[in-house]
Each structure stands twice: as C-alpha cells, then as structure tokens.
Design a protein around this motif. Sequence first.
Motif, PDB file in Angstrom:
ATOM      1  N   THR A  17      13.254  -4.598  -0.637  1.00 33.41           N
ATOM      2  CA  THR A  17      12.201  -4.660   0.367  1.00 33.41           C
ATOM      3  C   THR A  17      10.870  -4.472  -0.348  1.00 33.41           C
ATOM      4  OG1 THR A  17      13.716  -3.648   1.944  1.00 33.41           O
ATOM      5  CG2 THR A  17      11.396  -3.694   2.559  1.00 33.41           C
ATOM      6  N   GLU A  18       9.947  -5.384  -0.117  1.00 32.69           N
ATOM      7  CA  GLU A  18       8.690  -5.338  -0.845  1.00 32.69           C
ATOM      8  C   GLU A  18       7.533  -5.030   0.097  1.00 32.69           C
ATOM      9  OE1 GLU A  18       7.803  -8.974  -2.962  1.00 32.69           O
ATOM     10  OE2 GLU A  18       6.528  -7.882  -4.358  1.00 32.69           O
ATOM     11  N   MET A  19       6.668  -4.096  -0.326  1.00 29.66           N
ATOM     12  CA  MET A  19       5.460  -3.809   0.457  1.00 29.66           C
ATOM     13  C   MET A  19       4.446  -4.922   0.213  1.00 29.66           C
ATOM     14  SD  MET A  19       2.709  -0.763  -0.016  1.00 29.66           S
ATOM     15  CE  MET A  19       0.974  -1.168   0.252  1.00 29.66           C
ATOM     16  N   LEU A  20       3.961  -5.523   1.287  1.00 29.85           N
ATOM     17  CA  LEU A  20       2.989  -6.616   1.137  1.00 29.85           C
ATOM     18  C   LEU A  20       1.616  -6.273   1.695  1.00 29.85           C
ATOM     19  CD1 LEU A  20       5.190  -9.755   1.894  1.00 29.85           C
ATOM     20  CD2 LEU A  20       4.476  -8.884  -0.320  1.00 29.85           C
ATOM     21  N   GLU A  21       1.525  -5.184   2.424  1.00 31.06           N
ATOM     22  CA  GLU A  21       0.214  -4.822   2.991  1.00 31.06           C
ATOM     23  C   GLU A  21       0.195  -3.345   3.324  1.00 31.06           C
ATOM     24  OE1 GLU A  21      -3.000  -5.823   2.802  1.00 31.06           O
ATOM     25  OE2 GLU A  21      -2.220  -7.779   3.402  1.00 31.06           O
ATOM     26  N   LEU A  22      -1.002  -2.748   3.170  1.00 34.84           N
ATOM     27  CA  LEU A  22      -1.208  -1.373   3.618  1.00 34.84           C
ATOM     28  C   LEU A  22      -1.924  -1.441   4.958  1.00 34.84           C
ATOM     29  CD1 LEU A  22      -1.136   1.713   2.674  1.00 34.84           C
ATOM     30  CD2 LEU A  22      -3.539   1.369   2.094  1.00 34.84           C
ATOM     31  N   VAL A  23      -1.535  -0.573   5.875  1.00 35.07           N
ATOM     32  CA  VAL A  23      -2.193  -0.581   7.189  1.00 35.07           C
ATOM     33  C   VAL A  23      -3.069   0.656   7.317  1.00 35.07           C
ATOM     34  CG1 VAL A  23      -1.881  -0.699   9.681  1.00 35.07           C
ATOM     35  CG2 VAL A  23      -0.239  -1.833   8.158  1.00 35.07           C
ATOM     36  N   VAL A  24      -4.340   0.416   7.633  1.00 37.97           N
ATOM     37  CA  VAL A  24      -5.302   1.506   7.767  1.00 37.97           C
ATOM     38  C   VAL A  24      -5.712   1.600   9.240  1.00 37.97           C
ATOM     39  CG1 VAL A  24      -7.560   2.358   7.016  1.00 37.97           C
ATOM     40  CG2 VAL A  24      -6.117   1.094   5.418  1.00 37.97           C
ATOM     41  N   VAL A  25      -5.554   2.784   9.801  1.00 39.49           N
ATOM     42  CA  VAL A  25      -5.916   3.001  11.200  1.00 39.49           C
ATOM     43  C   VAL A  25      -7.002   4.068  11.249  1.00 39.49           C
ATOM     44  CG1 VAL A  25      -5.085   3.732  13.466  1.00 39.49           C
ATOM     45  CG2 VAL A  25      -3.586   2.408  11.968  1.00 39.49           C
ATOM     46  N   GLU A  26      -8.119   3.729  11.804  1.00 36.87           N
ATOM     47  CA  GLU A  26      -9.266   4.647  11.905  1.00 36.87           C
ATOM     48  C   GLU A  26      -9.561   5.329  10.557  1.00 36.87           C
ATOM     49  OE1 GLU A  26      -8.149   7.084  15.193  1.00 36.87           O
ATOM     50  OE2 GLU A  26      -8.431   5.462  16.624  1.00 36.87           O
ATOM     51  N   GLY A  27      -9.569   4.520   9.515  1.00 31.65           N
ATOM     52  CA  GLY A  27      -9.945   5.036   8.194  1.00 31.65           C
ATOM     53  C   GLY A  27      -8.850   5.800   7.470  1.00 31.65           C
ATOM     54  N   GLN A  28      -7.639   5.844   7.999  1.00 31.73           N
ATOM     55  CA  GLN A  28      -6.553   6.577   7.360  1.00 31.73           C
ATOM     56  C   GLN A  28      -5.370   5.632   7.097  1.00 31.73           C
ATOM     57  OE1 GLN A  28      -6.370  10.419   7.937  1.00 31.73           O
ATOM     58  NE2 GLN A  28      -8.419  10.478   8.793  1.00 31.73           N
TER      59      GLN A  28
END
Lengths: 639, 252
Positions: free
Chosen positions: A191-202
Amino acid sequence: MATTLDAKIPTGPLEEKWQKHKNESKLVSPANKRKLDVIVVGSGLAGGSAAATLGELGYNVRCFCYQDSPRRAHSIAAQGGINAAKNYQNDGDSVYRLFYDTIKGGDFRSREGNVYRLAEVSVNIIDQCVAQGVPFAREYGGLLANRSFGGAQVSRTFYARGQTGQQLLLGAYQALSRQIAAGSVKMYPRTEMLELVVVEGQAKGIITRDLLTGKIQAHAGDTVVLASGGYGNAFYLSTNAKGCNVTAAYRAYKRGAFFANPCYTQIHPTCIPVAGSYQSKLTLMSESLRNDGRVWVPKQKGDKRPPDQIPEAERDYYLERKYPSYGNLAPRDIASRAAKEACDTGRGVGPGGLGVYLDFADAIKRFGEKTIRERYGNLFDMYHNITGENAYKAPMRIYPAVHYTMGGLWVDYNLMSNLPGLHVLGEANFSDHGANRLGASALMQGLADGYFVIPYTLGNYLATQMGKKVSVDRPEFKAAEQETRARIERFLSIRGKRTVADFHRELGLLLWEKCGMARDAAGLKEALQRIPELRQEFWEDVNVLGGGEEFNQALEYAGRVADFLEFAELMCLDALERDESCGGHFRVEYQTEDGEALRNDDDFCHVAAWQYAGPDSRPIRNVEPLIFENVKLAQRSYK
Amino acid sequence: MNFKLKVWRQKGPNVAGQFVDYEARDIPADASFLEMLDIVNEGLIKRNEDQIAFDSDCREGICGMCSLVINGIAHGPGKAKTSCQLYMRRFKDGDTIWVEPFRAITFPVVRDLCTNRSALDRMIEAGGYITARTGSAPEANSIPIGKVVADLAMEAAACIGCGACVAACPNSSAMLFVSAKVSHLGLLPQGQPERTSRVVSMVRKMDELGFGNCTNHYECEAVCPSEISASFISRLNRDYARAATRQAAVLV
C-alpha cells in the motif's frame, strides 16, 4: 516571506536537555491513547520500531508499506553495524565522544541537542535489541563484540556478521508482528501513500493506493508519522532498493512541510562500477576493503593496458599521495571525490573509464591469499558473482555511488514538522547527520527515533488533540482523493513513446553529473534549466500502459519518477544557494588550496528549509540557525 | 546474448494463466536475470504490450522480495542465491528459459510472476518473536551468550523470508522457515520463557494456513539463498516434542 525556524531545543546544559524535556512533555492517559489513531508510513527501522512501540503503548496504529511484507524495508540491506556509546571496550568512549564524532563527521551542520540525544539513547537501543533476540556478534566469553568504523578512534560498532541491518529490522518486525497479532497495529502491506491530507493546518490523514487492486482509500488519524526513507533513487542508480522513493516526503512538502537541506547526499566510495545502461542498481562493497586494498589509476591518460602490465612507476596511488597520513582510509566524501577527479582526467579504468583499481596484490603478498580470503572472502565472492572477475588475480574495479541522503523533511526537537501533526523519523527527516553521515549511524538514528524519541514526544502533540477527530467525509479528504485519481488518469492517458525508466535514467545521469560528488554554479544552473524541460517531456511523452484499478507496476513507477522530476529541482536549487562546501556537498568554487571542502560558517551555519510556494513559483528558503554552545567549529583535516 | 523465454502470464488471482513466448535479444552477459527482464519489459512497453509483472526490491539478495522459479528451480540454478543475484553469463547463448512464479497453494498468484506470501507473516505473528517491551530491557551484557550458541542462532536468523523453501518442497511445507525462527529464538536465553508456546503456536498456524508436512526431501535446503540448514527442522521437531511433554494442555 522567509521565516526563521525554531527547533524548540530545551534550554539548559547539553546533558540535561533530553531528561528535562521528557519530564516536561505531556502525557496521554491509557484511556485516551485507545481513542487516538496514529498513521505510520514505512516499516523500516524507524517506522517499524515506532509502530511497534506506539501500538504497545496503547495507541491505535495503522502502518503502511509498499513492500509485500514489513520485513522487506530497505533498512534490511545495511551491512556494517550500529554505533552505541557503551564503552564495552574500555577504550575511552562516552556519550560525549559519540556526540562529538557525529557532529564533526557531519561537518558541523547538525544540531547539538538532537545529536546529543541520539548518542544518549544509543545505549538503550543495544539493550532493547539484545532483549528481542538480535544475534549480535559475541566474544568467546559470551559478551558483545565491537568493531571500529570510519570517523572514530574507538570501537563502538555492534554488528551481526555483514547483516546488521537485517537483524535489527527483523527485531523491529517481530515486535511489530506481536502488535499486529494483538490487534493494536493494523498492517497495510503493498500500500503506497500518495497524498497527505491537511485539515485546518494540521496533518490529519493520508490517501493511499492498494497496489494489488488499485483501490484509492482515505485514512484519517490524529497524527501522521512519516518514516519513508531517503531520496537517493533520484539519481536512478544508487545502492537503494528499486522501490525507494521520495513520494511520501515530497507530497508532504507540497502540502506545506518544509524540506531541509535536500542537497546533502552521501556518495559511498566503494561500490561496483556501472557496467552498462541496462544496469538497474549499484552494489556496495563494504568499506572495510580499504583496510588492505590500495587504490590506484594509471598515471597515463587513456592507458588501456591490463593492470598487471602497468609497471609500478606508472601507477598513481592517489590517495596515498594526496593524504599521506590517512592514505587509503581517507573518509568517504574525500575518497569519492578523489576517484571522480582521477576519472575526470581521463585515467579511469574499465568500461566507460568510470572506475579505479582497488588492488590486493600487496596484501596477498604480505599475508597470503588464505588470510585475505578469511577477511574478505564473501566480498570477493560477491564481486565475482556480479562482475565475473577474480579479484585475487586482478585488482577490483570500484567507483563511488549514491548511498544515503542526509537531507529530509524539517523537524523540531519533538521530530514534528513545521506542519503540526506531521512527525518524521529516520532517513526521511534531516536532523542528526548534518552534511555527512558517519558509518553505522543510520541504524542508530532509525531505531533511536522509533523506539526512544517519538514514544515520548508524540504526547506533546496528541495531548492537545483530544476530541478533535476528523472524518474522511470532510472535503479535504475528498479533494485529495480526487487529485490522486486525476493524476493516475493523467499518467494512463498520455500514451507517449518513451518508457518511465528512460526518463528516470536521463534525470539520474543529469543529477549525477551536475549535482553529484562535485557541483558548481554553472552546472547547477544548467540542471535547473534542463529539469523542467525533461519534466514537460515526461508529461507529454511517457508511456504508461494498463489500468488504474489493477496491479500495475508501470503506474507505481511513473508516480515515483514524476515526483523525482520535481524534487530534483529542489536538490539543485539548494545546492546552488549553499555557497560553501561542507561534507557531502562539495562546491568546486569553495575549496582550500589543497582541494578540501571550505565551509563558510559566517553565512551558512544554518539549515535551509524549503517551503513550497506553488507550481510556478520559486520555493522559499527558510533558515534555522545552528547554534553551537558546546562544540568549537573547526576545519576537518585528514592529511 | 539472445534467449527464448517462456514466461508465466496471469492477469489476476482468479483467472487462468499460461506460458507466453518472448525473445530476449542483445542481453549483456553481465546483466542480472532481473535486468534481463527489465530489458524485455522496456521492449514490451515500446510495442504497447503490458510488461511482465515480477517482484524485486533491494536487488542485492537480502530483502527476500524476488521470487522466481527459473527452469523449474526456485531462484534458478546455482547455490545460495536469490533470483536477483543470478547473472546471464551463467546461461548459454540461445538457451530457452522457463520463468514461473513460486508455486504453492499458500502463495496465490497476484499477477504474472508475483505471489502473495503473507502467510509467512501470519506465522511470525503467531509467535515468532520475543516479548520485550520497549524500555524494559536489562543491560545488554547482563546475560552472556556463548559464541557458539550466538553463531548458531545467527545462522538460523539469516533467513530472508523469501519462501523459496515452500516453493521447492513437493509438500509446500514451511518447516524450514518455521524451524529457522523457532531455532533462532529458542537457542537464545532471552527466548526461553516463550519457547514452548512459540513452537506450538507457530506449528499450529502453519498447519492452519495449509502448508504441508516435511517428508525429508531436502529440496528446501538446496534452494535456500541463506543456506539455512535442514538440521534446524530436526531442532523444530525436538522442540515440538519437548513442548508436548511440558505443556500437554496447550496441544489440546
């Protein structure tokens, strides 16, 4: 606007900083740990040990790796050993000495606070690994054995034959397996990470692709721990595993995490030379060979005679000539550059003229073939297997190769990025090795971060996150998922004429020539011009076959190379802006009269942390000043 | 060099596969077997054909990811090497070479030459570890371990977990893999407290997953890239018998 970064190093005496920090760090109660989700990307020494330990502490951990099993992470390939300030040899070692050697080896471009902590916890690592059953080499009396290694005058390296990385990783993998069985860690192999998700700066989650089915999935967590390794494969040929990539770290950079010192790369001097354009990777030969081998090239340019027909007087033992006191044992960066110089002047040997001889004839004469076989038999066999040549009869050919990357995502003393909620461990971060890493220190750092640092410092962030859980239904996750899908569709729709590997090879060669062992402003500017062109060609002419919703190795590779094509620019930019030479970063304009690295402590005694500023804007160079309270900056000399 | 390849192609786990003929042309003798496949794949992409899927990662014989059956032999001809450490100069120009995935009921084919070997992880999860909470370890030199024992444990610990032993065994037995871990940990003083429960749990899991039994063919030892000795299987059997006498209740 460029900002000055604060590493949040605790105040007070060096030797009390870590204890003080631990005492003051926030705790999370067992009842609350159960409610917190930790996402760990990578299962090598740093990621595997972190996932196992955090699971054991009671957090809900999800761990991701691209390999088919967490046991296969590239930490497994480390041969030499792991440093620890145990002083079992009674030879005067101490935490301070390990700290000092690491700072000096890094050419005074790392943080005092972090490095001291690393040296301090090194002793706990050995205890932990022995308790797990790591079969370190032992003396006949049953106590642990040590060997010496580059950059130190004491014997502090613990080892398990030539497979230390493998055994340490299996220790971490087994600890991780115990947590998987207990249900505290859920493992996602392939399983490969393809994106980081940022919510309200975190940092609150990641988008992954299941490599078997192609399924794109969003994962929300209370924090993300990246331990995804280094970026050496930007050079195409390196000693890294084929799958090693910068994607996870680079995606985090594009979401706001700063990337520190990307120009710091380590080139290892003793590797088997490139044999042809078909070659897929380079193989390291243990540095210990330089204890008995003599490095030379012919004095004459373009001398094509076989080595045994070149008389002694027509050979240039250049390391012995230039560095009489260290000779063939000159440090990695120096030995690598000297080999390059010899080849650049047309005196290289073997196919393409990119190689130098490592000659054991004198050693065999002195000690006999039997002794040399006992010392290095497995390495001679490996060399024979790969090249088909017998190094007992003719000298080995060696050449430097990309091996490790000291740069990485910027982190503070808590190993947290400037992007809150994102923690970065191991080779993926930048913090401990400065501009050059000493042998046997990578394993130490990976396990220090995973077993003994992040379990304490993670609480400082997580204690502030109770009741702030986010769901994958939020628009930030949907948008990131959408972008990931669109990118995959774009790869598959180009249907051009060139293969992904073809682009990767071209990029690698460019980086090797312009941003490799020696760099100069003119070459870096050329690379900075060429890389965007190459990137554009890639997006117009690459051929990626098959579909997105199936097992598709071509597609996996395309995604990684696309990120290298962007990241390479950052490496060159950083190398261009750092107007000095230090450790692995050698700018030919900045050298002493003797050709040694010339640091500029007045202007560059700092970390450069690059900030993404959009697709068409130049990234912003932020600075973290390096403050030396305990160590006096000095010029390294190996004459 | 030129070769005729007969390569197993299979779109996915639940569809039938077959051998497909390929020509490998102008292969340098110094190329590795996997680099030969890389060259063939680049040619396929240029002709707009799907590349042959195969697993590899470190390409220096230690990660255990590569897993090919070459001319009927797991990891191909030659002793003590993985598929990635096989070089084309070992073959003759014009040879026909058969390339298949590891075959075992416990290793379903994922695509072409790639299999799912996660059953090996399940056996480690069942007990292939020493419980040692991070931070609670005693001083490393507090328990001396004789060099002979430590070296023997290291020999067992050298297993790279590739699964060639399973692929080579006519019974698809995982006894060599399990015995390596049971021996590595069971030889060390740190591994004693869980020695009984470990061998019982791992063997039970091995049976449950569908691996066969050992009937002394020694095919496993012959193909093992780490040269794990089949004598560790005897040690496993002894440990299992020992566990039966010590902890009869566990076996019920």
